[in-house]
Design an enzyme around this catalytic site. Sequence first.
Site, PDB file in Angstrom:
ATOM      1  N   ASP A  30       0.876  -1.084   0.119  1.00 58.98           N
ATOM      2  CA  ASP A  30      -0.122   0.021   0.098  1.00 58.98           C
ATOM      3  C   ASP A  30       0.974   1.315   0.053  1.00 58.98           C
ATOM      4  O   ASP A  30       1.902   1.257   0.670  1.00 58.98           O
ATOM      5  CB  ASP A  30      -0.969   0.013   1.346  1.00 58.98           C
ATOM      6  CG  ASP A  30      -1.906   1.095   1.102  1.00 58.98           C
ATOM      7  OD1 ASP A  30      -1.865   2.108   0.957  1.00 58.98           O
ATOM      8  OD2 ASP A  30      -3.075   0.564   1.301  1.00 58.98           O
ATOM      9  N   ILE A  31       0.511   2.382  -0.812  1.00 63.21           N
ATOM     10  CA  ILE A  31       1.587   3.588  -0.755  1.00 63.21           C
ATOM     11  C   ILE A  31       1.151   4.253   0.470  1.00 63.21           C
ATOM     12  O   ILE A  31       1.902   5.196   0.555  1.00 63.21           O
ATOM     13  CB  ILE A  31       1.157   4.238  -2.110  1.00 63.21           C
ATOM     14  CG1 ILE A  31      -0.237   4.828  -2.369  1.00 63.21           C
ATOM     15  CG2 ILE A  31       1.668   3.716  -3.614  1.00 63.21           C
ATOM     16  CD1 ILE A  31      -0.574   5.585  -3.337  1.00 63.21           C
ATOM     17  N   ASN A  86     -12.776  -4.310   2.030  1.00 61.84           N
ATOM     18  CA  ASN A  86     -13.930  -3.320   1.942  1.00 61.84           C
ATOM     19  C   ASN A  86     -14.741  -3.235   0.796  1.00 61.84           C
ATOM     20  O   ASN A  86     -14.171  -3.189  -0.326  1.00 61.84           O
ATOM     21  CB  ASN A  86     -13.216  -1.723   2.198  1.00 61.84           C
ATOM     22  CG  ASN A  86     -12.334  -1.565   3.494  1.00 61.84           C
ATOM     23  OD1 ASN A  86     -12.907  -2.114   4.655  1.00 61.84           O
ATOM     24  ND2 ASN A  86     -11.284  -0.770   3.235  1.00 61.84           N
ATOM     25  N   GLU A  94     -12.226   2.483  -1.448  1.00 55.60           N
ATOM     26  CA  GLU A  94     -11.668   3.502  -2.030  1.00 55.60           C
ATOM     27  C   GLU A  94     -11.542   3.430  -3.548  1.00 55.60           C
ATOM     28  O   GLU A  94     -11.639   4.102  -4.354  1.00 55.60           O
ATOM     29  CB  GLU A  94     -10.358   3.982  -1.439  1.00 55.60           C
ATOM     30  CG  GLU A  94     -10.701   4.682  -0.086  1.00 55.60           C
ATOM     31  CD  GLU A  94      -9.694   5.097   0.723  1.00 55.60           C
ATOM     32  OE1 GLU A  94      -8.506   5.042   0.196  1.00 55.60           O
ATOM     33  OE2 GLU A  94      -9.772   5.671   1.955  1.00 55.60           O
ATOM     34  N   VAL A  95     -10.800   2.128  -3.762  1.00 58.98           N
ATOM     35  CA  VAL A  95     -10.543   1.793  -5.124  1.00 58.98           C
ATOM     36  C   VAL A  95     -11.410   0.419  -5.608  1.00 58.98           C
ATOM     37  O   VAL A  95     -11.596  -0.359  -4.973  1.00 58.98           O
ATOM     38  CB  VAL A  95      -8.869   1.347  -5.480  1.00 58.98           C
ATOM     39  CG1 VAL A  95      -8.744   0.958  -6.707  1.00 58.98           C
ATOM     40  CG2 VAL A  95      -8.136   2.476  -4.942  1.00 58.98           C
ATOM     41  N   HIS A  99      -9.802  -5.825  -3.585  1.00 58.94           N
ATOM     42  CA  HIS A  99      -8.455  -6.085  -3.007  1.00 58.94           C
ATOM     43  C   HIS A  99      -8.711  -6.254  -1.545  1.00 58.94           C
ATOM     44  O   HIS A  99      -9.651  -5.654  -0.855  1.00 58.94           O
ATOM     45  CB  HIS A  99      -7.631  -4.790  -3.282  1.00 58.94           C
ATOM     46  CG  HIS A  99      -8.355  -3.319  -2.697  1.00 58.94           C
ATOM     47  ND1 HIS A  99      -9.329  -2.802  -3.567  1.00 58.94           N
ATOM     48  CD2 HIS A  99      -8.107  -2.504  -1.648  1.00 58.94           C
ATOM     49  CE1 HIS A  99      -9.822  -1.779  -2.746  1.00 58.94           C
ATOM     50  NE2 HIS A  99      -8.856  -1.544  -1.663  1.00 58.94           N
ATOM     51  N   MET A 100      -7.878  -7.135  -1.181  1.00 54.36           N
ATOM     52  CA  MET A 100      -7.839  -7.496   0.101  1.00 54.36           C
ATOM     53  C   MET A 100      -6.748  -6.873   1.021  1.00 54.36           C
ATOM     54  O   MET A 100      -5.357  -7.215   0.655  1.00 54.36           O
ATOM     55  CB  MET A 100      -7.647  -8.855   0.402  1.00 54.36           C
ATOM     56  CG  MET A 100      -7.591  -9.457   1.815  1.00 54.36           C
ATOM     57  SD  MET A 100      -7.914 -11.329   1.765  1.00 54.36           S
ATOM     58  CE  MET A 100      -6.075 -11.900   1.751  1.00 54.36           C
ATOM     59  N   HIS A 101      -6.724  -6.153   1.968  1.00 51.42           N
ATOM     60  CA  HIS A 101      -5.620  -5.446   2.685  1.00 51.42           C
ATOM     61  C   HIS A 101      -4.881  -6.568   3.577  1.00 51.42           C
ATOM     62  O   HIS A 101      -5.663  -7.439   4.157  1.00 51.42           O
ATOM     63  CB  HIS A 101      -6.021  -4.258   3.467  1.00 51.42           C
ATOM     64  CG  HIS A 101      -6.535  -3.169   2.686  1.00 51.42           C
ATOM     65  ND1 HIS A 101      -5.710  -1.988   2.276  1.00 51.42           N
ATOM     66  CD2 HIS A 101      -7.761  -2.837   2.245  1.00 51.42           C
ATOM     67  CE1 HIS A 101      -6.230  -1.232   1.831  1.00 51.42           C
ATOM     68  NE2 HIS A 101      -7.633  -1.686   1.674  1.00 51.42           N
TER      69      HIS A 101
END
Length: 117
Positions: A30-31, A86, A94-95, A99-101
């Site tokens: 993650d940036i 999310n 957000e995107v 995607h899985m954090h």
Amino acid sequence: MADCIFCKIVRNEIPARKVYEDEDIFAFHDIRPLAPVHFMIIPKQHVATLYDAGMAQSRALGKMLAMAGELARKEGANDGFRTIINTGRVGNQEVYDLHMHVIGGPDPLGPMILRRT
Ligand SMILES: [Zn+2]
């Protein structure tokens, strides 16, 4: 999806710090990390949200979970981590590319969701 930021990362059109890649999934840092270990695992095939996923994504989604522990360890989260997907407005996505954090250590992350009262 041509202008999707995560698809561009998968196609190497936007630089990212890659964690892992195989034929089905891609993982990258993650940036804006929220903890010392914070990367994302995504299906390579574009899927906007978990609502839009189905059995066509079962292999990639299974791999995302199956690889999370190994990759978290490799990145230095040796004493636990949290996975978060999310979804949609309520999930604060957000995107809009599923995607899985994977977020971890060394300190405990606190409650899953902050209580409002
Ligand atoms: Zn995408």
